[in-house]
Scaffold this motif. Structure first.
Motif, PDB file in Angstrom:
ATOM      1  N   PRO A  82       0.784  -1.287   0.007  1.00 19.49           N
ATOM      2  CA  PRO A  82      -0.198   0.039  -0.026  1.00 19.49           C
ATOM      3  C   PRO A  82       0.719   1.374  -0.038  1.00 19.49           C
ATOM      4  O   PRO A  82       0.308   2.522  -0.403  1.00 19.49           O
ATOM      5  CB  PRO A  82      -0.873  -0.201   1.475  1.00 19.49           C
ATOM      6  N   ASP A 110      -9.051  -2.238   4.490  1.00 24.00           N
ATOM      7  CA  ASP A 110      -7.978  -1.567   5.214  1.00 24.00           C
ATOM      8  C   ASP A 110      -6.884  -1.400   4.240  1.00 24.00           C
ATOM      9  O   ASP A 110      -6.230  -0.271   4.485  1.00 24.00           O
ATOM     10  CB  ASP A 110      -7.579  -2.417   6.361  1.00 24.00           C
ATOM     11  N   SER A 158      -5.629   2.421   3.616  1.00 24.59           N
ATOM     12  CA  SER A 158      -4.056   2.790   3.556  1.00 24.59           C
ATOM     13  C   SER A 158      -3.427   3.391   2.435  1.00 24.59           C
ATOM     14  O   SER A 158      -2.622   4.557   2.576  1.00 24.59           O
ATOM     15  CB  SER A 158      -3.039   1.467   4.114  1.00 24.59           C
ATOM     16  N   LYS A 177      -4.495   6.892   2.317  1.00 23.79           N
ATOM     17  CA  LYS A 177      -4.159   7.762   3.412  1.00 23.79           C
ATOM     18  C   LYS A 177      -2.631   8.253   2.955  1.00 23.79           C
ATOM     19  O   LYS A 177      -1.988   8.916   3.094  1.00 23.79           O
ATOM     20  CB  LYS A 177      -3.836   7.170   4.720  1.00 23.79           C
ATOM     21  N   ASN A 178      -1.954   7.172   2.163  1.00 25.76           N
ATOM     22  CA  ASN A 178      -0.439   7.261   1.624  1.00 25.76           C
ATOM     23  C   ASN A 178      -0.239   8.138   0.663  1.00 25.76           C
ATOM     24  O   ASN A 178       0.722   8.836   0.410  1.00 25.76           O
ATOM     25  CB  ASN A 178       0.210   5.950   1.599  1.00 25.76           C
TER      26      ASN A 178
END
Length: 210
Positions: free
Chosen positions: A53, A148, A152, A155-156
Motif C-alpha cells: 500500500p 484496510d 491505507s 491515506k498514503n
C-alpha cells in the motif's frame, strides 16, 4: 448525514498502471474534467489485489495530481482475494426477512479464510422473475483486510476516501448513467482486458446479470 460532494476522483489500480479520473457534477450532469496515469510499482499489485500500500499510494498520488488534484476518492476494488460478487435467486421476502437471509447467504458463500468481512447486497430487477415467487439479489463481500489496504493506500496518497466501489457494479452504473439512451436498456457484454487478467461481465438494462 454523509457529506455531499460536487467532485470525486475515481481510482483504478491495475498490475501495470494506476488510472485516475476526476468527475465533477454540473447543472448538465456529470462531466469528466481530468485524467491521470501512473505506472504501478513492480511487485506491488498482482491478480489477488494490492500487496504494497505504501508504493501504490505514491503511484495513486501521482495519478491524482495529473488528473487535477481532487481529494475525495472513489476507489474501485477488484482481485480474486479482495472481493467476490455473486447473483443469487431467493424467495420473495420483506426487507427484514431478506436482511436475515442474506446474513446466512454471505456466511455460506464467503470464500475467504479471514473471518472478518465487509458486505452489502441489493435486490435486482429481473424481468424473467416478474411472475415468479422468487427474486434476484446481488451481493458483494470483501475481507476487512482488503478494505484496510485500500484505506491505507488512500491515506498514503494524501487523499480522502469518499466511497469504495466494486468493479462489476461500477461499470454497470456507467452503462446506466452515461449510455442509457443507446445501450443502457439492452443486454450488454462488457469485456475489460487488463495487463494480466480479463473480466467479462454481462448487464441487463444497466444491471449486472452475470
Amino acid at each position: 448525514m454523509a457529506k455531499r460532494i460536487s467532485a470525486a476522483l475515481g481510482i483504478d489500480v491495475g498490475t501495470q498502471s494506476v488510472k485516475a479520473a476526476t468527475v465533477r457534477m454540473t447543472k448538465d450532469g456529470a462531466v469528466l474534467s481530468g485524467l491521470g496515469l501512473a505506472p504501478t510499482p513492480e511487485g506491488s499489485v498482482d491478480h489477488t489485489g494490492i500487496l504494497d500500500p505504501m508504493s501504490v499510494g505514491q503511484a495513486v498520488k501521482a495519478a491524482a495530481v495529473e488528473s487535477g488534484g481532487c481529494k475525495d476518492v472513489v476507489f474501485c476494488i477488484n482481485g480474486s482475494q479482495s472481493v467476490v460478487v455473486r447473483l443469487l435467486e431467493v424467495p420473495k421476502m420483506t426487507d427484514a426477512e431478506l436482511s436475515d437471509h442474506m446474513n446466512w447467504e454471505i456466511q455460506r458463500n464467503v470464500p475467504f479464510a479471514e473471518p472478518n468481512v465487509v458486505s452489502d447486497f441489493r435486490p435486482v430487477d429481473n424481468p424473467s422473475l416478474q411472475d415468479s415467487q422468487n427474486m434476484e439479489v446481488v451481493m458483494a463481500v470483501s475481507p476487512q483486510s482488503a478494505i484496510d489496504l485500500i484505506l491505507s493506500v488512500v491515506k498514503n496518497a494524501g487523499l480522502k476516501p469518499a466511497a469504495i466501489d466494486v468493479e462489476p457494479l461500477g461499470m454497470g452504473r456507467v452503462l446506466d448513467t452515461c449510455h442509457r439512451s443507446d445501450v443502457g436498456s439492452k443486454s450488454v457484454c462488457m469485456v475489460n482486458i487488463g495487463h494480466s487478467t480479463t473480466a467479462i461481465n454481462m448487464y441487463r438494462g444497466g444491471t449486472l446479470a452475470f
